[in-house]
Enzyme design. Structure first.
Site, PDB file in Angstrom:
ATOM      1  N   GLN A  78       1.854   3.452   1.528  1.00 63.97           N
ATOM      2  CA  GLN A  78       1.173   2.171   1.366  1.00 63.97           C
ATOM      3  C   GLN A  78      -0.281   2.289   1.810  1.00 63.97           C
ATOM      4  OE1 GLN A  78       3.205  -1.255   2.879  1.00 63.97           O
ATOM      5  NE2 GLN A  78       1.640  -2.631   2.144  1.00 63.97           N
ATOM      6  N   PHE A  79      -1.147   2.606   0.864  1.00 63.87           N
ATOM      7  CA  PHE A  79      -2.567   2.785   1.180  1.00 63.87           C
ATOM      8  C   PHE A  79      -3.211   1.506   1.682  1.00 63.87           C
ATOM      9  CE2 PHE A  79      -2.823   1.273  -3.150  1.00 63.87           C
ATOM     10  CZ  PHE A  79      -4.006   0.554  -3.208  1.00 63.87           C
ATOM     11  N   THR A  80      -2.643   0.352   1.364  1.00 62.17           N
ATOM     12  CA  THR A  80      -3.249  -0.917   1.766  1.00 62.17           C
ATOM     13  C   THR A  80      -3.200  -1.143   3.277  1.00 62.17           C
ATOM     14  OG1 THR A  80      -1.208  -2.155   1.383  1.00 62.17           O
ATOM     15  CG2 THR A  80      -2.763  -1.997  -0.464  1.00 62.17           C
TER      16      THR A  80
END
Length: 150
Positions: A78-80
């Site tokens: 999850q890059f966010t």
């Protein structure tokens, strides 16, 4: 490297309307990687995760780990998690590592977590549009960042 660790009574990941993984009692881990992350970050985090005492003992006190209960784990990239919201209302993801850096670290994280846990873990698919479903047990949610060890 940043993780959100959620104690779950069940969790699953669906991709393109097909459930690809599911677990019962265990942990759902959301993993975010930045360019500066290293193998040392991975080792520190995986050791913390498998020994994190967030499950109830016989007295109902959070005093047992995922290893102690022989629980299951799902890891989802999850890059966010590395979003910056300092300016305006549109998050910036400039700190998040690009796939050429993030994928090898994500894969190394999974391998090290499996080694520390002593069994396989389930995963989502890096970069896919995933639907993550969970029942957060407690709720218990722990956020750890390998850059804030002290």
């Amino acid at each position: 490297m940043k993780v959100v660790v959620q104690r779950v009574s069940k969790a699953s990941v669906t991709i393109a309307q097909k459930k690809v993984v599911s677990i019962a009692n265990g942990l759902l881990i959301l993993l975010g990687v930045v360019n500066e992350d290293t193998i040392e970050d991975i080792g520190w985090l995986t050791n913390k995760i498998v020994n994190l005492r967030v499950f109830g003992d016989d007295s109902g006190v959070m005093n047992t780990s995922i290893k102690d209960i022989n629980g299951e784990i799902i890891v989802v990239s999850q890059f966010t998690l590395h979003a910056s919201t300092k300016k305006g209302n549109r998050p910036s993801y400039i700190k998040a590592a690009k796939p050429d850096v993030a994928i090898p670290l994500y894969q190394s994280f999974i391998k090290q977590l499996e080694q520390d846990l002593g069994k396989s873990v389930q995963t989502g698919e890096f970069g896919a549009d995933m639907k993550v479903e969970l029942i957060n047990d407690g709720p218990v949610t722990i956020i750890m960042d390998s850059k804030n060890k002290i």
